[in-house]
Write an enzyme that holds these catalytic residues in place. Sequence first.
Site, PDB file in Angstrom:
ATOM      1  CB  THR A 150      -1.027  -0.071   1.166  1.00  0.00           C
ATOM      2  OG1 THR A 150      -1.934   1.004   1.048  1.00  0.00           O
ATOM      3  CG2 THR A 150      -0.357  -0.035   2.533  1.00  0.00           C
ATOM      4  CE  LYS A 175      -1.492   0.418  -3.443  1.00  0.00           C
ATOM      5  NZ  LYS A 175      -2.891   0.673  -3.540  1.00  0.00           N
ATOM      6  CG  ASN A 193      -3.055  -4.218  -5.462  1.00  0.00           C
ATOM      7  OD1 ASN A 193      -2.776  -5.064  -6.297  1.00  0.00           O
ATOM      8  ND2 ASN A 193      -4.282  -4.049  -5.008  1.00  0.00           N
ATOM      9  CG  ASP A 202      -5.315  -0.809  -5.766  1.00  0.00           C
ATOM     10  OD1 ASP A 202      -5.721  -1.567  -4.868  1.00  0.00           O
ATOM     11  OD2 ASP A 202      -4.284  -0.115  -5.671  1.00  0.00           O
ATOM     12  CB  ALA A 250      -1.080  12.179  -9.793  1.00  0.00           C
ATOM     13  N   GLY A 251      -0.861   9.393  -7.381  1.00  0.00           N
ATOM     14  CA  GLY A 251       0.111   8.424  -6.869  1.00  0.00           C
ATOM     15  C   GLY A 251      -0.166   7.024  -7.390  1.00  0.00           C
ATOM     16  N   GLY A 252       0.339   6.043  -6.674  1.00  0.00           N
ATOM     17  CA  GLY A 252       0.213   4.648  -7.100  1.00  0.00           C
ATOM     18  C   GLY A 252      -1.232   4.198  -7.193  1.00  0.00           C
TER      19      GLY A 252
HETATM   20  P1  NDP Z   1       0.989   7.664  -2.896  1.00  0.00           P
HETATM   21  O1  NDP Z   1       1.863   7.961  -1.736  1.00  0.00           O
HETATM   22  O2  NDP Z   1       1.544   6.950  -4.082  1.00  0.00           O
HETATM   23  O3  NDP Z   1       0.364   9.054  -3.461  1.00  0.00           O
HETATM   24  C1  NDP Z   1      -0.201   9.964  -2.566  1.00  0.00           C
HETATM   25  C2  NDP Z   1      -1.020  11.009  -3.331  1.00  0.00           C
HETATM   26  O4  NDP Z   1      -1.690  11.810  -2.368  1.00  0.00           O
HETATM   27  C3  NDP Z   1      -0.182  11.952  -4.176  1.00  0.00           C
HETATM   28  O5  NDP Z   1      -0.893  12.281  -5.341  1.00  0.00           O
HETATM   29  C4  NDP Z   1      -0.031  13.186  -3.283  1.00  0.00           C
HETATM   30  O6  NDP Z   1       0.115  14.393  -3.994  1.00  0.00           O
HETATM   31  C5  NDP Z   1      -1.399  13.182  -2.638  1.00  0.00           C
HETATM   32  N1  NDP Z   1      -1.432  13.937  -1.375  1.00  0.00           N
HETATM   33  C6  NDP Z   1      -0.889  13.593  -0.190  1.00  0.00           C
HETATM   34  N2  NDP Z   1      -1.163  14.541   0.757  1.00  0.00           N
HETATM   35  C7  NDP Z   1      -1.912  15.495   0.126  1.00  0.00           C
HETATM   36  C8  NDP Z   1      -2.513  16.708   0.548  1.00  0.00           C
HETATM   37  N3  NDP Z   1      -2.404  17.148   1.801  1.00  0.00           N
HETATM   38  N4  NDP Z   1      -3.211  17.432  -0.364  1.00  0.00           N
HETATM   39  C9  NDP Z   1      -3.335  17.001  -1.645  1.00  0.00           C
HETATM   40  N5  NDP Z   1      -2.782  15.843  -2.106  1.00  0.00           N
HETATM   41  C10 NDP Z   1      -2.080  15.097  -1.233  1.00  0.00           C
HETATM   42  O7  NDP Z   1      -0.268   6.897  -2.291  1.00  0.00           O
HETATM   43  P2  NDP Z   1      -1.266   5.909  -3.071  1.00  0.00           P
HETATM   44  O8  NDP Z   1      -1.628   6.557  -4.360  1.00  0.00           O
HETATM   45  O9  NDP Z   1      -0.738   4.541  -3.104  1.00  0.00           O
HETATM   46  O10 NDP Z   1      -2.527   5.872  -2.070  1.00  0.00           O
HETATM   47  C11 NDP Z   1      -3.387   6.994  -1.936  1.00  0.00           C
HETATM   48  C12 NDP Z   1      -4.491   6.665  -0.949  1.00  0.00           C
HETATM   49  O11 NDP Z   1      -5.408   5.711  -1.477  1.00  0.00           O
HETATM   50  C13 NDP Z   1      -3.997   6.073   0.377  1.00  0.00           C
HETATM   51  O12 NDP Z   1      -4.673   6.727   1.402  1.00  0.00           O
HETATM   52  C14 NDP Z   1      -4.400   4.639   0.332  1.00  0.00           C
HETATM   53  O13 NDP Z   1      -4.701   4.138   1.630  1.00  0.00           O
HETATM   54  C15 NDP Z   1      -5.685   4.723  -0.500  1.00  0.00           C
HETATM   55  N6  NDP Z   1      -5.962   3.463  -1.189  1.00  0.00           N
HETATM   56  C16 NDP Z   1      -7.101   2.766  -0.862  1.00  0.00           C
HETATM   57  C17 NDP Z   1      -7.392   1.602  -1.506  1.00  0.00           C
HETATM   58  C18 NDP Z   1      -8.638   0.863  -1.171  1.00  0.00           C
HETATM   59  O14 NDP Z   1      -8.720  -0.320  -1.512  1.00  0.00           O
HETATM   60  N7  NDP Z   1      -9.623   1.498  -0.558  1.00  0.00           N
HETATM   61  C19 NDP Z   1      -6.509   1.033  -2.534  1.00  0.00           C
HETATM   62  C20 NDP Z   1      -5.393   1.877  -2.840  1.00  0.00           C
HETATM   63  C21 NDP Z   1      -5.117   3.021  -2.153  1.00  0.00           C
HETATM   64  P3  NDP Z   1       1.567  14.959  -4.460  1.00  0.00           P
HETATM   65  O15 NDP Z   1       2.019  14.036  -5.557  1.00  0.00           O
HETATM   66  O16 NDP Z   1       1.255  16.320  -4.935  1.00  0.00           O
HETATM   67  O17 NDP Z   1       2.439  14.889  -3.234  1.00  0.00           O
END
Ligand code: NDP
Length: 270
Positions: free
Chosen positions: A63, A67, A87, A103, A129-131
Amino acid sequence: MSQLLFGVMGDPISHSLSPQIHQLFAAQFDIQLHYEKIQVPRGQLKHALQMFREKGGRGANVTAPLKEEAFLICQAENSARLAQAVNTLYWNQSNELRGTNTDGLGLCQDLLVNLEWALDGKRILICGAGGATAGILEPLLSHQPVEIVIANRDMTRAKTLVERFNDPALQMSAYEDLHVDFDLIINATSAHLSGASIPLDPNFLKGAACYDLGYSLTITPFCELAKTHGAKAVSDGLGMLIEQAALGFEIWHGVKPNTSRVRGILRSNA
Ligand code: NDP
């Protein structure tokens, strides 16, 4: 019978419900397993997986924020290739580390089947725009939305995804430049993990179906905000979590668990 070892790796990880979900699935088939939460900081996944394998690990979920790192250290299959995010990991019979991404299919199953929300012809905003976003784009695009806009603080991450997926329906925008109304708003940020809020004008939430990938046994901050600002419908990501876990469980154990039963048990614990 000896217990099979599985786990979930991320940072933070204490909030994860994956161990409970996998144990509830395992109980449906009398499978004995041990499923651990393992805190792994960015940059240390390869080492953590080696240690896990040495003590008998069969497979692991990955997670935030690992990822994309997982993609770089395994042989990626199917949906993980375009996403470049993994994942679900497992070692095959030749001891090769294989990775896939459940996912997006898990999200679509929750949106379309469990919640009965539509995707075709809809305007979708994804915050983040993360994983996780990388993993959900291909299945979402396959359901023919009019457009998907990715908003992120770091626009280079959004640009990388838009260029890689190369679909006319996929756009990006800075939060402050968003201007159209959306039918569906998906919060795919990890902001809630640090107690932060996202820089989205809450007026966009009014009248939209709002889905938070984050989940909690109580209401998540994004769902609360969406309700307060007149969202048409609201859901957290517990359903997606269970559906993506079920797809991973099937890869690991070869059997398909009943997800609605597990959803009912976890919601009744809230
Ligand atoms: P990553 O660490 O890869 O990416 C995090 C993202 O969140 C980035 O786009 C980052 O933006 C953004 N971000 C973080 N803090 C802020 C903020 N304060 N304001 C705006 N944007 C913010 O994480 P993942 O993509 O892997 O996961 C994201 C979320 O999705 C997690 O909370 C995870 O638990 C949840 N998730 C839930 C799943 C489910 O089955 N329900 C499955 C997969 C994920 P920037 O690039 O600008 O820093």
